[in-house]
Design a protein around this motif. Structure first.
Motif, PDB file in Angstrom:
ATOM      1  N   UNK A   6      43.674  21.592  32.942  1.00 26.69           N
ATOM      2  CA  UNK A   6      42.562  20.682  33.335  1.00 26.69           C
ATOM      3  C   UNK A   6      41.930  21.519  34.619  1.00 26.69           C
ATOM      4  N   UNK A   7      42.170  22.644  34.662  1.00 23.31           N
ATOM      5  CA  UNK A   7      41.437  23.388  35.673  1.00 23.31           C
ATOM      6  C   UNK A   7      41.263  24.634  35.726  1.00 23.31           C
ATOM      7  N   UNK A   8      39.855  25.116  35.729  1.00 25.03           N
ATOM      8  CA  UNK A   8      39.705  26.549  35.559  1.00 25.03           C
ATOM      9  C   UNK A   8      39.981  27.456  36.915  1.00 25.03           C
ATOM     10  N   UNK A   9      40.599  28.571  36.639  1.00 24.28           N
ATOM     11  CA  UNK A   9      40.808  29.461  37.782  1.00 24.28           C
ATOM     12  C   UNK A   9      39.912  30.461  37.888  1.00 24.28           C
ATOM     13  N   UNK A  10      39.481  31.308  36.734  1.00 23.85           N
ATOM     14  CA  UNK A  10      38.467  32.148  37.088  1.00 23.85           C
ATOM     15  C   UNK A  10      38.509  33.040  35.629  1.00 23.85           C
ATOM     16  N   UNK A  11      37.191  33.559  35.586  1.00 24.97           N
ATOM     17  CA  UNK A  11      36.903  34.126  34.388  1.00 24.97           C
ATOM     18  C   UNK A  11      36.945  35.685  34.549  1.00 24.97           C
ATOM     19  N   UNK A  12      37.590  36.427  33.815  1.00 31.45           N
ATOM     20  CA  UNK A  12      37.447  38.015  33.899  1.00 31.45           C
ATOM     21  C   UNK A  12      36.348  38.560  33.150  1.00 31.45           C
ATOM     22  N   UNK A  13      35.978  39.601  33.375  1.00 21.73           N
ATOM     23  CA  UNK A  13      34.799  40.292  32.479  1.00 21.73           C
ATOM     24  C   UNK A  13      35.106  40.423  31.300  1.00 21.73           C
ATOM     25  N   UNK A  14      36.537  40.621  30.890  1.00 27.24           N
ATOM     26  CA  UNK A  14      36.701  40.876  29.211  1.00 27.24           C
ATOM     27  C   UNK A  14      37.061  39.591  28.515  1.00 27.24           C
ATOM     28  N   UNK A  15      36.439  38.518  29.242  1.00 27.94           N
ATOM     29  CA  UNK A  15      36.405  37.267  28.466  1.00 27.94           C
ATOM     30  C   UNK A  15      37.824  36.386  28.580  1.00 27.94           C
ATOM     31  N   UNK A  16      38.638  36.767  29.644  1.00 29.27           N
ATOM     32  CA  UNK A  16      39.951  35.981  29.827  1.00 29.27           C
ATOM     33  C   UNK A  16      39.800  35.032  30.924  1.00 29.27           C
ATOM     34  N   UNK A  17      40.066  33.861  30.665  1.00 28.40           N
ATOM     35  CA  UNK A  17      40.055  32.753  31.633  1.00 28.40           C
ATOM     36  C   UNK A  17      41.510  32.265  31.690  1.00 28.40           C
ATOM     37  N   UNK A  18      41.591  32.268  33.009  1.00 25.94           N
ATOM     38  CA  UNK A  18      42.972  31.606  33.438  1.00 25.94           C
ATOM     39  C   UNK A  18      42.807  30.240  33.847  1.00 25.94           C
ATOM     40  N   UNK A  19      43.554  29.249  33.270  1.00 21.36           N
ATOM     41  CA  UNK A  19      43.482  27.940  33.260  1.00 21.36           C
ATOM     42  C   UNK A  19      44.896  27.544  34.301  1.00 21.36           C
ATOM     43  N   UNK A  20      44.780  26.276  34.851  1.00 20.76           N
ATOM     44  CA  UNK A  20      46.147  25.763  35.474  1.00 20.76           C
ATOM     45  C   UNK A  20      46.373  24.601  34.806  1.00 20.76           C
ATOM     46  N   UNK A  21      47.782  24.278  34.419  1.00 22.22           N
ATOM     47  CA  UNK A  21      47.966  22.995  33.764  1.00 22.22           C
ATOM     48  C   UNK A  21      48.513  22.274  34.835  1.00 22.22           C
ATOM     49  N   UNK A  22      48.738  20.879  34.481  1.00 22.39           N
ATOM     50  CA  UNK A  22      49.116  19.752  35.632  1.00 22.39           C
ATOM     51  C   UNK A  22      50.219  20.305  36.408  1.00 22.39           C
ATOM     52  N   UNK A  23      51.275  21.015  35.970  1.00 21.98           N
ATOM     53  CA  UNK A  23      52.497  21.514  36.682  1.00 21.98           C
ATOM     54  C   UNK A  23      52.210  22.802  37.433  1.00 21.98           C
TER      55      UNK A  23
END
Length: 116
Positions: A6-23
């Motif tokens: 449910x939470x976007x952390x960041x988007x890298x230039x290579x199209x990688x997006x880090x999301x953070x789950x509820x835990x």
């Protein structure tokens, strides 16, 4: 699709997006498409690792929004009909990308992909 992410952390230039789950666990996804549906933008993400409750080939779809600080935000799509419609639009984009004829193809050409 996992509703725990449910939470976007960041988007890298290579199209990688880090999301953070509820835990609080960080999960990397690859941005595979941005879809316009009814004048709203949606992002389609594919997990880079095994995610509980998801099978290989599953994707997650979020509506794109802007928060109070003009930062991109991902909004979970609650409505199943909208989710299915956005997924269908995404699949149309995938099919168009697989067509090996010229850019003017409307699906009625003779290439192997478009033959019905």
């Amino acid at each position: 699709m996992s509703e725990n992410i449910n939470e976007m952390e960041e988007m890298e230039e290579d199209g990688i997006i880090t999301l953070v789950d509820e835990s609080g666990k960080e999960i990397e996804f690859t941005h595979i498409a941005t879809v316009d549906y009814k004048d709203e933008w949606y992002i389609v993400l594919e997990p880079n690792e095994k995610v509980e409750g998801m099978e290989d080939g599953d994707v997650v779809i979020y509506k794109l929004g802007i928060d109070d600080e003009d930062e991109d935000t991902f909004i979970p799509v609650e409505d199943e009909d909208t989710l299915q419609a956005v997924f269908d639009e995404f699949m149309k984009l995938v099919e168009e990308a697989e067509c090996d004829c010229d850019d003017d193809c409307d699906g009625d050409c003779d290439c192997d992909h478009c033959k019905h």
